[in-house]
Each structure stands twice: as structure tokens, then as C-alpha cells.
Scaffold this motif. Structure first.
Motif, PDB file in Angstrom:
ATOM      1  N   TYR A 649       0.845  -1.192   0.000  1.00  0.00           N
ATOM      2  CA  TYR A 649       0.000   0.000   0.000  1.00  0.00           C
ATOM      3  C   TYR A 649       0.882   1.244   0.000  1.00  0.00           C
ATOM      4  O   TYR A 649       2.048   1.210   0.437  1.00  0.00           O
ATOM      5  CB  TYR A 649      -0.902   0.036   1.240  1.00  0.00           C
ATOM      6  CG  TYR A 649      -1.903  -1.086   1.305  1.00  0.00           C
ATOM      7  CD1 TYR A 649      -3.188  -0.931   0.793  1.00  0.00           C
ATOM      8  CD2 TYR A 649      -1.562  -2.304   1.895  1.00  0.00           C
ATOM      9  CE1 TYR A 649      -4.117  -1.966   0.864  1.00  0.00           C
ATOM     10  CE2 TYR A 649      -2.468  -3.342   1.965  1.00  0.00           C
ATOM     11  CZ  TYR A 649      -3.747  -3.164   1.453  1.00  0.00           C
ATOM     12  OH  TYR A 649      -4.664  -4.185   1.516  1.00  0.00           O
ATOM     13  N   THR A 650       0.317   2.344  -0.454  1.00  0.00           N
ATOM     14  CA  THR A 650       0.951   3.653  -0.330  1.00  0.00           C
ATOM     15  C   THR A 650      -0.096   4.658   0.098  1.00  0.00           C
ATOM     16  O   THR A 650      -1.281   4.521  -0.238  1.00  0.00           O
ATOM     17  CB  THR A 650       1.589   4.124  -1.655  1.00  0.00           C
ATOM     18  OG1 THR A 650       0.565   4.227  -2.655  1.00  0.00           O
ATOM     19  CG2 THR A 650       2.679   3.183  -2.112  1.00  0.00           C
ATOM     20  N   VAL A 651       0.319   5.668   0.829  1.00  0.00           N
ATOM     21  CA  VAL A 651      -0.565   6.753   1.219  1.00  0.00           C
ATOM     22  C   VAL A 651       0.265   8.031   1.248  1.00  0.00           C
ATOM     23  O   VAL A 651       1.398   8.042   1.734  1.00  0.00           O
ATOM     24  CB  VAL A 651      -1.237   6.494   2.588  1.00  0.00           C
ATOM     25  CG1 VAL A 651      -0.205   6.309   3.687  1.00  0.00           C
ATOM     26  CG2 VAL A 651      -2.202   7.615   2.943  1.00  0.00           C
ATOM     27  N   ASN A 652      -0.261   9.091   0.680  1.00  0.00           N
ATOM     28  CA  ASN A 652       0.449  10.361   0.631  1.00  0.00           C
ATOM     29  C   ASN A 652       0.068  11.227   1.823  1.00  0.00           C
ATOM     30  O   ASN A 652      -1.085  11.230   2.261  1.00  0.00           O
ATOM     31  CB  ASN A 652       0.118  11.113  -0.667  1.00  0.00           C
ATOM     32  CG  ASN A 652       0.662  10.404  -1.889  1.00  0.00           C
ATOM     33  OD1 ASN A 652       1.716   9.781  -1.837  1.00  0.00           O
ATOM     34  ND2 ASN A 652      -0.071  10.482  -2.991  1.00  0.00           N
ATOM     35  N   TRP A 653       1.050  11.953   2.320  1.00  0.00           N
ATOM     36  CA  TRP A 653       0.767  12.958   3.342  1.00  0.00           C
ATOM     37  C   TRP A 653       1.196  14.315   2.799  1.00  0.00           C
ATOM     38  O   TRP A 653       2.379  14.569   2.573  1.00  0.00           O
ATOM     39  CB  TRP A 653       1.517  12.669   4.648  1.00  0.00           C
ATOM     40  CG  TRP A 653       1.277  13.733   5.683  1.00  0.00           C
ATOM     41  CD1 TRP A 653       0.106  14.363   5.950  1.00  0.00           C
ATOM     42  CD2 TRP A 653       2.252  14.297   6.572  1.00  0.00           C
ATOM     43  NE1 TRP A 653       0.275  15.280   6.957  1.00  0.00           N
ATOM     44  CE2 TRP A 653       1.580  15.264   7.361  1.00  0.00           C
ATOM     45  CE3 TRP A 653       3.599  14.075   6.784  1.00  0.00           C
ATOM     46  CZ2 TRP A 653       2.228  16.004   8.327  1.00  0.00           C
ATOM     47  CZ3 TRP A 653       4.248  14.799   7.753  1.00  0.00           C
ATOM     48  CH2 TRP A 653       3.566  15.755   8.526  1.00  0.00           C
ATOM     49  N   ASN A 654       0.214  15.159   2.580  1.00  0.00           N
ATOM     50  CA  ASN A 654       0.474  16.525   2.143  1.00  0.00           C
ATOM     51  C   ASN A 654       0.482  17.410   3.385  1.00  0.00           C
ATOM     52  O   ASN A 654      -0.565  17.689   3.970  1.00  0.00           O
ATOM     53  CB  ASN A 654      -0.593  16.985   1.145  1.00  0.00           C
ATOM     54  CG  ASN A 654      -0.251  18.335   0.537  1.00  0.00           C
ATOM     55  OD1 ASN A 654       0.561  19.088   1.080  1.00  0.00           O
ATOM     56  ND2 ASN A 654      -0.864  18.650  -0.593  1.00  0.00           N
ATOM     57  N   ALA A 655       1.683  17.836   3.778  1.00  0.00           N
ATOM     58  CA  ALA A 655       1.816  18.617   5.003  1.00  0.00           C
ATOM     59  C   ALA A 655       1.408  20.072   4.814  1.00  0.00           C
ATOM     60  O   ALA A 655       1.321  20.818   5.797  1.00  0.00           O
ATOM     61  CB  ALA A 655       3.254  18.537   5.513  1.00  0.00           C
ATOM     62  N   GLY A 656       1.199  20.465   3.555  1.00  0.00           N
ATOM     63  CA  GLY A 656       0.681  21.800   3.290  1.00  0.00           C
ATOM     64  C   GLY A 656       1.466  22.897   3.969  1.00  0.00           C
ATOM     65  O   GLY A 656       2.679  23.011   3.829  1.00  0.00           O
TER      66      GLY A 656
END
Length: 682
Positions: A649-656
Motif C-alpha cells: 500500500y501507499t498513502v500520501n501525506w500533504n503537510a501543506g
């Protein structure tokens, strides 16, 4: 072969880092930590780990940290109660060579400056004679950075730093496996809190506990030897009478010595001459750092453990009435250190025995029929354990640090004792070796607790005592059984053991409680697990794990931190192979051919500017939570919270627009944290 022996070198503080005024000015000779344990991946061998030179910063160039050329680094082993002094000594001496004195770089064009080699000598006659067992071993260079280590033109051209570690492992001509080189400091503690008048755990809402040794390196010496080479009659461990056989007890201590005269020659060189003088020693962790007062520390470093008993009139009261106990006693200074609120010493155990400073402990029983045949019987061990009135901790703190503990009452678990602490109980420890003082004492016959055992616990022998008292598998009989963690501190010391917490709980009376001298809230005939015992067990120091994992095989200590990393959350340029920051030390280890971890995650890029991707592999279908946390432990973002099938699996974290700094991603599988990764947002 004798398992691992690691001397760690840095320049700051830890278990006994910078513990005395004089040695703090001589970091190359400063003992920091000592470990002794049965090797988890090879139980026929014993691991001893000792550390020198406190707090090496990975960026500490251009003159990085190296073993001293004019220091004798020694490991001492006592294996026979009938012989005076040491029985085996390993001596390491080091030499540095500048391969290219025309550069200021430590490594350039495939050459090393301060390239370090070593010689190992062994004595099996107490130091009367020494035999060279390894003439020239190589110490890997510091982990300076990727260009210095891996670049084929300007650097050494090796694949990664672990290649250097494997190349550095060698074998002595007498069979010992040896490694000397830099390593992550394996100890963990909130140094700032501890020395800020005992503020551990820190109670300020904006001042969380912090591992003062995070991202610091040490220099390591490792030696691996068969148990039969350490046992006094050269017996193999399968020849032990039982798992507490007293003939398999060894005492281990480490030292550093220098010649007495140093001359600065005025031309950039120096000369040494005169007799060799011991300037540092270490056995039990934290003893000279927090038990001995500052006025006694330098003298302590000068003595050997065999001189501790003749100097008992000088040092004894620091064990009999330890300063820390004053802050765990509501009748004295119990309110001074709020962090110790859970730790409260017995002043009226069983309605008659007081262990607060200045009380008499079990001394009123001295010379009575009640102590006949017990460890407190003068005819067995003299006056060691009941020396005088006003010495309450002579029965627990003193033997833990200075003699080891025999398999005799009262040092058996309080099962079927019926409120008589001197009655026979359930055996759980025997590392008694009273002919020396401060040593790590290890009974080599005690089996290993596998690191993937669900009962493996960093509280060591203390956890074994708790299981022995509370688990029906053990508490229904007084028979000798192996209880998980009987191989842990203070029966030796494993890398994982939380010695700071264990020792503070011990000063708080927990050992007395488990052997039948319960806390003051105990009701006769009731359960020893009183509310106060539960509070003491629940005490935490604020730091409960190392900043990285430990290696599954020799030399066990982890690859040192790299000099080009901004902090310990930044992966090394070898793709993160060197370090994997984890939430605990009980997850399975593949290199031991054990079950694979339930989830394995990594983050890329790291460091990152705005977005990073968490990739993970799930072994079996599980409920998975992946969350991001701020440094203060508050949740920043939950990325995954659902049941997932086995797979990738992969999941993105956009820390903005979130603040720059360090964040932690933790994976939780079926409600249990399994792995943590530090992220750096730039």
C-alpha cells in the motif's frame, strides 16, 4: 566464544557518562556503559558490552572520535568465588596512523587519517601475564558521510557503512570473535530531566522528556567467547546443575588506565611515562553517577571492585541510606521531586520493618533464630547484609550493586511465605559473587528470553518477579521454573533493559515488596499487589526506548549515526538500512529466522518539503491505523484507519502549510504500535 563486548566512545553523558569530575576532563578514557547478557541468537555465548568516551556528535569533524593511543581499555571477568581478584582480563590498545597528512579531511582519495588499528591481549592468570590473541585489527572510520564512505574516487568506495562493519569483524587466534568501531549509543535516558533535580518524567506541559543520547555515537569493541571459556571449570552450559547453578556466575567490570606522567613537548607532541594508573571503571550502571556523591566519585574510579569491601566504611552508607531514597519518603523530602510521586519507600512493612533512611530495616532480626540458614545468617556471609543499626538498605540496594543476590531467603519471591519474609519462597535469581564489589553479575545458566517472546520485557528481572507473583503459570508452586526475563537486569544487563527505571523503582522499595516486605498499605494476609506496588510498577522515566533498534547479530549495537544528517530522524544515504526507528524492541527479527513483522513501512522523500509518501507492506489482513504526530505527542493527521488485506500500500501525506520540523509516523496493527518513522519537514 564470549559474546559481544562493546566499548562505546563519545564526549557527553549517559549511564555513567561524565560521572566524575576528573574523568569528565578525559573523555577518551571515560567508561560510559557496560552490558553482559547471554546472546539471543547464540545461547552458548555471552555478550559483554562496554562503552567509553561520552556523547560523540556524528558531525564532530574535522577531528572525529577515536580510541586513545595511550589508554589501556580492559574488560575484567571474575568467575571464581575462591580466587582473589580477576580471573580473565582482555586488554585492548589502539594505534592511529595518518595515511595522508597533506589534507584536513579525515578521508580523501581512498585514504584515512587517524586510521586506527588495535591489539588484543588476554590474561587468564589474573593479570600476571598477558598473551597477544589478535595482533592487528582494523577499526572502521567514523560515519562521516556518503562521499567519504561510498564515493569510488574521493572516498573509500564501499557500498555502505554496514560493509565496513562486516569487514571489521575478525577472529582472535584463541577463537574469540572481535569487532571494534563506532556505533549508535545503545543507552537511552532523559539526562536533562534526571540531573535537573530528578525531573523524570518531566511534568511541565511544555517540556516533554527527551532522550539526551539520541543521535549520539560511541566507539565499540566487541568480543564473542563461548560460555565454557568463561565458566571457572570450563563446563558447557548444558552441564549446569539447574538454571540458577552458582558455578556459572561471573562478574564483569571495565576499566581504563593511563600512565601517570604526561609531558607536553612544546612541538605539538606529547610523551607518556610512569606506572599505569586506573582512571575510570564501570560495573553497574548509574552507580558512580547517582549513588556515590560528587566528593567520592574520583576516588571510586581509582579503586578496583576488590577494594570496595575494604573501603566499605567510606562508601557503605551511600548504599545503606541512598540519597535518592530521601525523595521517595513522605516523612523526609518526598514532596521535593514531584516526578517521584509514584515511588514511596516502606517505613512500616508488615507493621514492624522500616526502610526509610536512618531506620533499621531487618537489623532487629540479627542473631535471632529467624535468620538461621538464610542469607542474613552471619555464619554464612558474615555481616555483609546486616552490618549495623541505621543501615536499612543493606538487604536490597547494597547486594544488588555490590555482591549479587543468592538463591536463599529472603531473596525468593513471596509465594507461600504467609507474611514471613524469611520463609522459603520461589527461586528467581542467583548471581551471588561476594569477593568483589561493583560488577555486573550474570548467571550464565539462566536461559535466554527470545526477543520475539510476547513476555519479553525491558524491565528485566523485575518483570520476571511480577510474572512469578501474578501469573498462574508460576505462582502456584515454589518449584524453580524459568520465568521470562530472568536473564535481564540486574542479572547481567541486556541492551534493551530500561536500567534507569528499574533502579529508581528498586530505590523505591519494589524489590523488598516482591520478596515479602510489602508496602505500608498492605493488609496482613492480603495480596502483595497493593495500590502502592501498582503505582511503583507504573512509574516511567519519560524515555522508555533507544532512538533506534538493535542489530539481531554480533556486534548487536547499531550502525553509528551519519555526520551529514541534520537529526536522528533523517535516513542515512544507504537507503535507511542503517537505522529503523521503532516503537518497541519486541517485534520479530527476520535475521533470526523468526516470523516476519506484521507491517513494514518506509517514507520517501525524507526529508521533504510539502508531500511525502508512506509505503508499507502488510503481512496478513489486519486493522491498520497510520497516524502522524507532532513532537509533543499530539495527533497531526490520521492517514489510514481501516481493515486492510495483506499486500502493498501507499498513502500520501500533504503537510501543506504545517510548520517545519520533526514529525513521527506510527503504524498501529490490531491496536498495537509496531513501527515509528521520524520525518523531517524542511
Amino acid at each position: 566464544m564470549m559474546a559481544l563486548l562493546v566499548f562505546c566512545a563519545l564526549s557527553g553523558k549517559a549511564s555513567s557518562h561524565r560521572e566524575a569530575p576528573l574523568i569528565s576532563n578525559d573523555p577518551l578514557a571515560d567508561n560510559t556503559d557496560l552490558y553482559a547478557f547471554r546472546s539471543p541468537d547464540n545461547p552458548n555465548k555471552i555478550t559483554i558490552i562496554a562503552c567509553y568516551i561520552p556523547m560523540q556528535f556524528p558531525q564532530g569533524g574535522p577531528n572525529y572520535y577515536h580510541f586513545g593511543e595511550n589508554v589501556r581499555y580492559e574488560i575484567h571477568i571474575d568467575n571464581n568465588i575462591l580466587t582473589p581478584g580477576d580471573d580473565i582480563i582482555y586488554r585492548f590498545t589502539f594505534k592511529s596512523t595518518n595515511e595522508d597528512p597533506t589534507t584536513f579531511f579525515d578521508i580523501r582519495l581512498g585514504l584515512e587519517n587517524q586510521k586506527t588499528t588495535y591489539k588484543v591481549e588476554r590474561s587468564i592468570d589474573g593479570g600476571a601475564t598477558f598473551q597477544v590473541i589478535k595482533y592487528s585489527g582494523d577499526v572502521p572510520p567514523p560515519y562521516i558521510g556518503p562521499r567519504s564512505i561510498s564515493d569510488p574516487v574521493v572516498g573509500l568506495g564501499v557500498a555502505d557503512y554496514r560493509t565496513l562493519i562486516e569487514k571489521g569483524i575478525t577472529t582472535a587466534n584463541t577463537g574469540e570473535k572481535i569487532y571494534c568501531g563506532p556505533a549508535d549509543d545503545p543507552f537511552y535516558v532523559d539526562l536533562g530531566g534526571i540531573f535537573d533535580v530528578g525531573d523524570a518524567p518531566r511534568i511541565g506541559p511544555n517540556d516533554p522528556s527527551y532522550d539526551g543520547l539520541a543521535c549520539k555515537n560511541v566507539s565499540a569493541i566487541a568480543i564473542q567467547v563461548d560460555i565454557s571459556a568463561l565458566q571457572k571449570d570450563h563446563k558447557t552450559v548444558n552441564m549446569a546443575a539447574d538454571i540458577l547453578d552458582p558455578d556459572f556466575v561471573i562478574g564483569v567490570w571495565a576499566s581504563a588506565t593511563r600512565q601517570s606522567k604526561r609531558v607536553l613537548n612544546g612541538d605539538g607532541t606529547e610523551s607518556y611515562s610512569g606506572k599505569w594508573v586506573q582512571v575510570s571503571r564501570l560495573g553497574m550502571p548509574l552507580l558512580n553517577e547517582v549513588v556515590n556523591p560528587i566528593g567520592a566519585k574520583d576516588y571510586w574510579n581509582y579503586l578496583t571492585p576488590y577494594e570496595d569491601l575494604p573501603n566499605l566504611s567510606y562508601f557503605g552508607n551511600y548504599f545503606y541510606n541512598p540519597e535518592l531514597s530521601l525523595y521517595m519518603d513522605t516523612t523526609q523530602f518526598g514532596s521535593v521531586i514531584p516526578s517521584f510521586d509514584r515511588l514511596r519507600i516502606q517505613r512500616n512493612s508488615l507493621g514492624m520493618y522500616g526502610f526509610g533512611n536512618g531506620q533499621d530495616g531487618l537489623y532487629p532480626l540479627k542473631g535471632t533464630a529467624a535468620v538461621e540458614g538464610t542469607a542474613l545468617d552471619d555464619s554464612l556471609f558474615g555481616t555483609l547484609l546486616l552490618p549495623a543499626p541505621g543501615s536499612p538498605r543493606s538487604v536490597d540496594i547494597y547486594p544488588i550493586f555490590q555482591t549479587g543476590v543468592p538463591n536463599l531467603s529472603p531473596y525468593q519471591l513471596a509465594i507461600n511465605k504467609n507474611d514471613n519474609p524469611l520463609a522459603p519462597g520461589k527461586p528467581f535469581v542467583n548471581n551471588f559473587l561476594p569477593n568483589g564489589g561493583d560488577m555486573l553479575r550474570l548467571n550464565m545458566a539462566v536461559p535466554v528470553t527470545p526477543r520475539n517472546d510476547p513476555n519479553f520485557n525491558k524491565l528485566g528481572l523485575l518483570q520476571a518477579a511480577v510474572l512469578g507473583l501474578t501469573d498462574p503459570a508460576y505462582n502456584t508452586t515454589n518449584d524453580l521454573q524459568f520465568i521470562p526475563n530472568m536473564d535481564g537486569f540486574p542479572n547481567g544487563r541486556r541492551l534493551e533493559d530500561d536500567v534507569t527505571r528499574i533502579e529508581l523503582q528498586a530505590v523505591g522499595g519494589i524489590v523488598l515488596a516482591v520478596i515479602g516486605l510489602p508496602y505500608d498499605d498492605y493488609v496482613l494476609g492480603g495480596s502483595l499487589v497493593t495500590p502502592q506496588l501498582s503505582r511503583t510498577l507504573a512509574y516511567r522515566t519519560g524515555i522508555s526506548k533507544n532512538d533506534t533498534n538493535y542489530r539481531e547479530h554480533f556486534p548487536y549495537v547499531q550502525t553509528p549515526w551519519i555526520g551529514t544528517a541534520g537529526c536522528c530522524g533523517v535516513p542515512a544515504p544507504d537507503g535507511g538500512k542503517s537505522h529503523n526507528i521503532i516503537a518497541n524492541h519486541t517485534q520479530p527479527m527476520n535475521n533470526l529466522n523468526l516470523a516476519a513483522p506484521q507491517i513494514v513501512a518506509k517514507a520517501s522523500p525524507n526529508p521533504f518539503v510539502s508531500t511525502t509518501t508512506i509505503s508499507y507492506h502488510l503481512e496478513v489482513a489486519s486493522n491498520v491505523t497510520i497516524a502522524v504526530y507532532y513532537q509533543d505527542g499530539k495527533t497531526a493527521k490520521v492517514l489510514v484507519n481501516q481493515k486492510q488485506q495483506a499486500g502493498n500500500y501507499t498513502v500520501n501525506w500533504n503537510a501543506g502549510n504545517m510548520a517545519k520540523g520533526i514529525y513521527t509516523v506510527t503504524t498501529i496493527v490490531d491496536g498495537k504500535p509496531t513501527q515509528s518513522i521520524r520525518l523531517l519537514k524542511q
